[in-house]
Design a protein around this motif. Structure first.
Motif, short mmCIF file in Angstrom:
data_model
loop_
_atom_site.label_atom_id
_atom_site.label_comp_id
_atom_site.label_asym_id
_atom_site.label_seq_id
_atom_site.Cartn_x
_atom_site.Cartn_y
_atom_site.Cartn_z
N ILE A 192 0.83 -1.20 0.00
CA ILE A 192 0.00 0.00 0.00
C ILE A 192 0.88 1.26 0.00
O ILE A 192 0.58 2.23 -0.70
CB ILE A 192 -0.97 -0.02 1.19
N TYR A 249 -2.51 -2.46 -6.57
CA TYR A 249 -3.04 -1.36 -5.79
C TYR A 249 -2.74 -0.01 -6.44
O TYR A 249 -3.54 0.92 -6.35
CB TYR A 249 -2.49 -1.39 -4.37
N SER A 308 -7.37 -4.75 -2.06
CA SER A 308 -6.01 -5.27 -2.13
C SER A 308 -5.72 -6.23 -0.97
O SER A 308 -5.09 -7.27 -1.15
CB SER A 308 -5.00 -4.13 -2.12
N MET A 362 -7.58 -0.13 -0.84
CA MET A 362 -6.85 -0.88 0.19
C MET A 362 -7.62 -2.13 0.61
O MET A 362 -7.05 -3.21 0.76
CB MET A 362 -6.62 0.01 1.42
#
Length: 218
Positions: free
Chosen positions: A28, A104, A153, A150
């Motif tokens: 991330i 991401y 992911s 997020m």
């Protein structure tokens, strides 16, 4: 269920959470940074660099096209160099993070690209520096979508961690393979599936709650 079985499940869950948690932080962080670069360097962007944008975009597309199992094997030398081994929970963090960074990055890029251009132009007209525009306009406006990305992911990481467990990374996937498949203990396979469903549901719930909390348009 015996104490030994409970301990086995707890250990497998802890290994999965460790893999997913460490991979999520890396993927991330780097994925968002990559998304910001892709967004601001787009032709006509606040830091227009068409050549850099095109090169990064091609690289991201190539990385996204690689199946996780192939990437896992291809990164074995890198994994051994970074963590000293190609087996175990921490060894799985390297391919998991590498697999999810481009994934991401694209999701976050879409959210950043949907920010109203008028807000950016207004910030420019007020003399804001480029970094201030990113920090105070792009990121806050795109935050709900960024958090939603997020969530997606992390769920993808949970799924990939189960696959990594099948090749010696530990975790719930390893438990399902060693006991549920190889020893024909169907109950173990079923219970692992239930745990994974509960884990994914919890991640989805928390992600949606956070996205609603930061969405100032609601």
């Amino acid at each position: 269920m015996t104490a030994l079985q409970l301990d086995r499940y707890a250990q497998a869950l802890l290994e999965t959470l460790t893999m997913v948690g460490a991979s999520a932080v890396i993927a991330i962080t780097l994925g968002l940074a990559l998304a910001i670069v892709l967004t601001v360097t787009v032709p006509g962007g606040i830091y227009s660099r068409p050549v850099l944008h095109k090169g990064l975009s091609i690289l991201v597309n190539i990385c996204r096209a690689l199946p996780f199992i192939i990437l896992l094997v291809a990164l074995l030398p890198v994994t051994r160099w970074l963590v000293g081994t190609t087996l175990g929970t921490w060894a799985a963090v390297v391919p998991l993070a590498a697999n999810l960074i481009p994934f991401y990055a694209r999701i976050a890029q879409v959210s950043l690209g949907e920010v109203d251009p008028g807000l950016i132009e207004a910030a420019r007209a007020m003399g804001c520096e480029r970094w201030h525009i990113v920090r105070h306009v792009l990121l806050p406006e795109a935050l709900p979508g960024v958090i939603g990305g997020m969530t997606v992911s992390i769920i993808a990481m949970v799924n990939a961690s189960a696959m990594a467990g099948a090749v010696g990374a530990g975790g719930l996937g390893d438990l399902a393979i060693r006991y549920g498949y190889e020893r024909y203990e169907t109950r173990v396979m079923f219970e692992v599936i239930v745990i994974l469903i509960a884990l994914v549901t919890a991640v989805q719930f928390v992600g949606e709650w956070l996205a609603r909390r930061v969405d100032h348009r609601r």
